[in-house]
Design a protein around this motif. Structure first.
Motif, mmCIF file in Angstrom:
data_model
loop_
_atom_site.group_PDB
_atom_site.id
_atom_site.type_symbol
_atom_site.label_atom_id
_atom_site.label_comp_id
_atom_site.label_asym_id
_atom_site.label_seq_id
_atom_site.Cartn_x
_atom_site.Cartn_y
_atom_site.Cartn_z
ATOM 1 N N GLU A 1 -5.061 5.746 -35.844
ATOM 2 C CA GLU A 1 -5.234 5.735 -37.309
ATOM 3 C C GLU A 1 -6.575 5.115 -37.685
ATOM 4 N N ALA A 2 -6.918 4.010 -37.025
ATOM 5 C CA ALA A 2 -8.152 3.303 -37.352
ATOM 6 C C ALA A 2 -9.398 4.127 -37.034
ATOM 7 N N ILE A 3 -9.370 4.881 -35.967
ATOM 8 C CA ILE A 3 -10.568 5.642 -35.589
ATOM 9 C C ILE A 3 -10.569 7.065 -36.132
ATOM 10 N N SER A 4 -9.449 7.535 -36.627
ATOM 11 C CA SER A 4 -9.361 8.938 -37.046
ATOM 12 C C SER A 4 -10.297 9.271 -38.200
ATOM 13 N N HIS A 5 -10.602 8.319 -39.056
ATOM 14 C CA HIS A 5 -11.520 8.593 -40.164
ATOM 15 C C HIS A 5 -12.980 8.378 -39.780
ATOM 16 N N ILE A 6 -13.210 7.845 -38.574
ATOM 17 C CA ILE A 6 -14.569 7.576 -38.103
ATOM 18 C C ILE A 6 -15.056 8.669 -37.153
ATOM 19 N N VAL A 7 -14.144 9.186 -36.326
ATOM 20 C CA VAL A 7 -14.533 10.178 -35.314
ATOM 21 C C VAL A 7 -13.821 11.501 -35.582
ATOM 22 N N ASP A 8 -14.374 12.555 -35.015
ATOM 23 C CA ASP A 8 -13.771 13.878 -35.202
ATOM 24 C C ASP A 8 -12.680 14.112 -34.157
#
Length: 122
Positions: free
Chosen positions: A79-86
């Motif tokens: 969840e934390a990285i899903s908006h940062i990486v594709d």
């Protein structure tokens, strides 16, 4: 004797042809096969066996604990990285986690095998 056993085991594992760099290629496969061959063909001194059992218990405990923590936090991390990486980044993250789990399993297998060896008195 213990230092000699481990030194010889690690030297046998890191064969230039089949396992030139564990950190680059991972332990599973040829590196593990080299260690397994060494273990099967060499007696374990009893003083070394005690150290192996202690090391095995510690490593297995750490592997199990890491896996538990990973499973507890996996959804949060995604969840934390899903908006940062594709999606490719998420796939790479998942592949890295799978690879780490495989490597941990191979190390666990080796240490369990070492811990189960019959020792010989020096």
């Amino acid at each position: 004797r213990t230092a000699d056993y481990f030194s010889d085991a690690f030297y046998a594992t890191h064969d230039d042809d089949t396992c030139p760099a564990v950190f680059a290629y991972g332990y599973c496969g040829d590196c593990q096969n080299n260690m397994d061959a060494y273990v099967e063909s060499n007696d374990v001194p009893c003083c070394t066996q005690d150290a192996i059992v202690n090391i095995a218990e510690s490593i297995i405990e750490k592997i199990d604990r890491y896996y538990e923590l990973f499973k507890e936090k996996e959804a949060e991390v995604i969840e934390a990285i899903s908006h940062i990486v594709d999606e490719d980044g998420i796939a790479t993250y998942n592949a890295a986690q799978t690879l780490m789990a495989q490597q941990a399993s191979c190390l666990r297998d080796t240490y369990e095998s070492l811990a189960d060896q019959e020792c010989v008195m020096a």
